[in-house]
Design an enzyme around this catalytic site. Structure first.
Site, short mmCIF file in Angstrom:
data_model
loop_
_atom_site.label_atom_id
_atom_site.label_comp_id
_atom_site.label_asym_id
_atom_site.label_seq_id
_atom_site.Cartn_x
_atom_site.Cartn_y
_atom_site.Cartn_z
N ARG A 27 48.44 16.43 70.88
CA ARG A 27 49.43 17.47 71.12
C ARG A 27 50.55 17.28 70.09
NH1 ARG A 27 48.20 15.27 76.26
NH2 ARG A 27 47.19 16.76 77.67
N LYS A 59 50.91 13.56 78.51
CA LYS A 59 51.53 14.16 79.68
C LYS A 59 51.57 13.17 80.85
CE LYS A 59 50.66 19.09 78.94
NZ LYS A 59 50.04 20.33 79.50
N HIS A 108 48.81 24.18 68.47
CA HIS A 108 47.95 23.78 69.58
C HIS A 108 46.51 24.25 69.37
CE1 HIS A 108 47.84 21.82 73.46
NE2 HIS A 108 47.10 22.80 73.95
N ARG A 112 44.33 21.57 68.08
CA ARG A 112 43.81 20.67 69.14
C ARG A 112 42.59 21.31 69.80
NH1 ARG A 112 45.13 16.76 73.30
NH2 ARG A 112 45.09 17.68 75.38
N HIS A 160 42.91 14.73 79.10
CA HIS A 160 42.90 15.67 80.22
C HIS A 160 42.73 14.90 81.53
CE1 HIS A 160 41.44 19.31 77.63
NE2 HIS A 160 42.75 19.15 77.61
N TYR A 162 35.95 24.28 77.10
CA TYR A 162 35.42 24.33 75.74
C TYR A 162 33.93 24.62 75.70
CZ TYR A 162 39.98 22.53 74.55
OH TYR A 162 41.34 22.39 74.40
#
Length: 321
Positions: free
Chosen positions: A171, A196, A264, A267, A290, A299
């Protein structure tokens, strides 16, 4: 009389609500270590809710919040819908209100029971929009912007940041959060990033990305302290994400790419291109950081959508129809 706090100046409602909101927001930033953007979004959601209550004749103090009925919350959600707010933003607003309600309960003010009767709106998750491989690779090169009136070291810096986004799937906040001592240059093929939820993960860094970072360090005019930021702005301070976004906007124009070509998107491209080459879904989940495999599984839908598109364009029966 003491000067009002920033919360007093921004949030509507009674003094008890404003005081509770100040404590709640402070806890989000400190104890829970939410990002400044998330804390600001939650503050904004609470402000909008309190303003809605005031407009509909409810004095937004803590006793009034405790007495709320489900219809009061549904009215707020409906009003926001009419203003064009999407399901994702409404879900976040509900999360903010529930967080604030839990804070009120912990502080002994009582339970906002109405929130338990409200379901979060369904969110239609859009598919990620990756770039073609050639475009993604071109965006990580400083050559495309060679004609710009920018110092060469700035172009090398931007290329190194974008190389980390596409080559390592970081990120933008993770790339800009790297310290000089963590620079993935020759001989250092793994970098540890803070993602995150303040979670760390280790990500492999391929040779071309190492080379891009090394070139930036070679031409950077500033002496970078080991504990200082790896990527710095024009005056040597911390590099702003906005500067990287502007660099990508310039590249979009040079390469003829759509507005969806954002930092982004690099990514997204990292994950999609790995998956297209038989990358393991669990491994990609770990590389991206994630929390849920379901997020990474988006994806696979991108790849399936491309296959269907190629089929529709090439199959004789598809074209005949």
């Amino acid at each position: 009389m003491p000067a009002p706090s920033p919360v007093d100046l921004i949030l509507p409602g009674a003094a008890d609500v404003r005081a509770a909101a100040a404590g709640w927001l402070s806890g989000l930033a400190g104890e829970r270590r939410l990002s400044p953007n998330t804390v600001e979004a939650y503050r904004r959601d609470l402000r909008q809710f309190l303003a809605h209550l005031a407009r509909t004749g409810t004095n937004p103090d803590i006793p009034a919040l405790i007495r709320l009925k489900p219809r009061d919350l549904r009215g707020f959600m409906a009003a926001r819908r009419q203003e064009g707010v999407c399901g994702r933003s409404l879900t976040r607003a509900l999360a903010a209100l529930r967080s604030f309600a839990r804070y009120l309960d912990r502080e002994g003010h009582g339970t906002v029971a109405a929130l338990s009767a409200i379901r979060s709106p369904k969110i239609e998750r859009g598919l990620p929009r990756p770039l073609p491989i050639a475009a993604a690779v071109a965006m990580t090169s400083s050559d495309i912007r060679a004609g710009e009136d920018r110092p060469p070291w700035v172009l090398a810096r931007d290329a190194a940041v974008l190389a980390l986004l596409y080559g390592a799937g970081l990120r933008i906040s993770e790339a800009l959060g790297l310290r000089r001592r963590d620079a993935p240059v020759e001989g250092i093929d793994v970098v540890t990033v803070l993602g995150k939820g303040a979670k760390t993960r280790s990500v492999p860094v391929i040779v071309p990305v190492q080379a891009a970072v090394a070139e930036y360090l070679r031409v950077c005019p500033y002496g970078l302290a080991p504990e200082g930021p790896l990527f710095v702005g024009a005056r040597g301070g911390t590099l702003s994400p906005r500067i990287v976004q502007l660099a990508v906007a310039s590249l979009r124009g040079a390469l003829g790419l759509p507005e969806s070509a954002t930092p982004h998107a690099l990514r997204h491209s990292f994950a999609t291109h790995l998956l297209a080459r038989q990358g393991d879904l669990r491994a990609i989940q770990e590389l991206l950081g994630h929390a849920s495999l379901a997020t990474t599984q988006l994806y696979t839908k991108v790849d399936a959508a491309r296959l269907l598109s190629a089929f529709a364009a090439a199959h004789p029966r598809a074209r005949a129809s």
